[in-house]
Design a protein around this motif. Structure first.
Motif, PDB file in Angstrom:
ATOM      1  N   LYS A  17       0.846  -1.193   0.000  1.00 58.00           N
ATOM      2  CA  LYS A  17       0.000   0.000   0.000  1.00 58.00           C
ATOM      3  C   LYS A  17       0.878   1.238   0.000  1.00 58.00           C
ATOM      4  O   LYS A  17       1.907   1.283   0.673  1.00 58.00           O
ATOM      5  CB  LYS A  17      -0.897   0.033   1.235  1.00 58.00           C
ATOM      6  N   ALA A  18       0.453   2.208  -0.764  1.00 56.42           N
ATOM      7  CA  ALA A  18       1.182   3.471  -0.793  1.00 56.42           C
ATOM      8  C   ALA A  18       0.844   4.247   0.472  1.00 56.42           C
ATOM      9  O   ALA A  18      -0.297   4.295   0.905  1.00 56.42           O
ATOM     10  CB  ALA A  18       0.797   4.279  -2.022  1.00 56.42           C
ATOM     11  N   ARG A  19       1.844   4.835   1.049  1.00 60.58           N
ATOM     12  CA  ARG A  19       1.629   5.628   2.259  1.00 60.58           C
ATOM     13  C   ARG A  19       1.073   6.983   1.873  1.00 60.58           C
ATOM     14  O   ARG A  19       1.472   7.571   0.876  1.00 60.58           O
ATOM     15  CB  ARG A  19       2.925   5.824   3.027  1.00 60.58           C
ATOM     16  N   ASN A  20       0.195   7.459   2.677  1.00 59.19           N
ATOM     17  CA  ASN A  20      -0.325   8.805   2.458  1.00 59.19           C
ATOM     18  C   ASN A  20       0.741   9.807   2.869  1.00 59.19           C
ATOM     19  O   ASN A  20       1.373   9.672   3.903  1.00 59.19           O
ATOM     20  CB  ASN A  20      -1.582   9.047   3.280  1.00 59.19           C
ATOM     21  N   GLY A  21       0.921  10.802   2.065  1.00 56.92           N
ATOM     22  CA  GLY A  21       1.887  11.839   2.392  1.00 56.92           C
ATOM     23  C   GLY A  21       1.353  12.809   3.434  1.00 56.92           C
ATOM     24  O   GLY A  21       2.056  13.678   3.927  1.00 56.92           O
ATOM     25  N   VAL A  22       0.078  12.639   3.798  1.00 52.41           N
ATOM     26  CA  VAL A  22      -0.549  13.554   4.732  1.00 52.41           C
ATOM     27  C   VAL A  22      -0.358  13.024   6.149  1.00 52.41           C
ATOM     28  O   VAL A  22      -0.669  11.884   6.445  1.00 52.41           O
ATOM     29  CB  VAL A  22      -2.062  13.680   4.429  1.00 52.41           C
ATOM     30  N   LYS A  23       0.154  13.862   6.974  1.00 54.33           N
ATOM     31  CA  LYS A  23       0.304  13.494   8.386  1.00 54.33           C
ATOM     32  C   LYS A  23      -0.849  14.087   9.162  1.00 54.33           C
ATOM     33  O   LYS A  23      -1.384  15.134   8.813  1.00 54.33           O
ATOM     34  CB  LYS A  23       1.624  14.013   8.947  1.00 54.33           C
ATOM     35  N   ARG A  24      -1.231  13.385  10.216  1.00 55.60           N
ATOM     36  CA  ARG A  24      -2.315  13.892  11.052  1.00 55.60           C
ATOM     37  C   ARG A  24      -1.821  15.091  11.839  1.00 55.60           C
ATOM     38  O   ARG A  24      -0.695  15.119  12.322  1.00 55.60           O
ATOM     39  CB  ARG A  24      -2.778  12.825  12.036  1.00 55.60           C
ATOM     40  N   GLU A  25      -2.694  16.055  11.939  1.00 59.12           N
ATOM     41  CA  GLU A  25      -2.336  17.242  12.699  1.00 59.12           C
ATOM     42  C   GLU A  25      -2.486  16.947  14.184  1.00 59.12           C
ATOM     43  O   GLU A  25      -3.451  16.313  14.608  1.00 59.12           O
ATOM     44  CB  GLU A  25      -3.255  18.407  12.334  1.00 59.12           C
ATOM     45  N   LYS A  26      -1.537  17.412  14.922  1.00 58.53           N
ATOM     46  CA  LYS A  26      -1.633  17.242  16.369  1.00 58.53           C
ATOM     47  C   LYS A  26      -2.396  18.415  16.944  1.00 58.53           C
ATOM     48  O   LYS A  26      -2.153  19.563  16.596  1.00 58.53           O
ATOM     49  CB  LYS A  26      -0.243  17.169  16.991  1.00 58.53           C
ATOM     50  N   ARG A  27      -3.322  18.074  17.801  1.00 58.55           N
ATOM     51  CA  ARG A  27      -4.092  19.139  18.454  1.00 58.55           C
ATOM     52  C   ARG A  27      -3.365  19.573  19.716  1.00 58.55           C
ATOM     53  O   ARG A  27      -2.823  18.740  20.442  1.00 58.55           O
ATOM     54  CB  ARG A  27      -5.474  18.629  18.844  1.00 58.55           C
ATOM     55  N   PRO A  28      -3.372  20.846  19.995  1.00 58.08           N
ATOM     56  CA  PRO A  28      -2.726  21.277  21.242  1.00 58.08           C
ATOM     57  C   PRO A  28      -3.555  20.793  22.434  1.00 58.08           C
ATOM     58  O   PRO A  28      -4.773  20.682  22.369  1.00 58.08           O
ATOM     59  CB  PRO A  28      -2.740  22.805  21.143  1.00 58.08           C
ATOM     60  N   THR A  29      -2.873  20.501  23.502  1.00 58.97           N
ATOM     61  CA  THR A  29      -3.579  20.056  24.701  1.00 58.97           C
ATOM     62  C   THR A  29      -4.305  21.248  25.305  1.00 58.97           C
ATOM     63  O   THR A  29      -3.775  22.369  25.335  1.00 58.97           O
ATOM     64  CB  THR A  29      -2.609  19.464  25.729  1.00 58.97           C
TER      65      THR A  29
END
Length: 120
Positions: A17-29
């Protein structure tokens, strides 16, 4: 003549499977609540009480009693009958279970075993 014995992996193509180039955004605590400020619950788990009620704890102990096969099978009989049978055979069932069952003898949720809903 030697026959080459193939592996099951030889008959299937390797598909990656091709990896998505999109990373999940981290939400600030979120900042901690200020003194005197009530904390709002966003998750549904916050709506439930943190500690179990007494009834839930008692039913949990009875479920553990049902799941403990040391005291014999529990299908087709009530919990109190199972406790008495275990005592008769010298299996040392917990006295607290008997006391709990005698206190709540009118409640079917307490008297019937975990497996009572399943047909025999």
């Amino acid at each position: 003549m030697t026959t080459k014995r193939g592996l099951i992996t030889d008959s299937f193509k390797v598909v990656k499977k091709a990896r998505n180039g999109v990373k999940r955004e981290k939400r600030p605590t979120p900042p901690p609540p200020q003194k005197g400020e009530e904390q709002q619950c966003v998750l549904s788990s916050c709506l439930e009480p943190e500690t179990e009620t007494v009834r839930e704890e008692e039913l949990q102990r009875l479920t553990h009693f049902d799941l403990n096969w040391r005291f014999g099978p529990c299908t087709g009989i009530s919990r109190l009958q199972r406790w008495e049978r275990a005592k008769l055979h010298g299996l040392s069932p917990p006295e607290e279970i008997r006391d709990l069952l005698l206190q709540t003898h009118t409640d079917p949720e307490y008297n019937l075993s975990l497996w009572s809903e399943y047909p025999l």
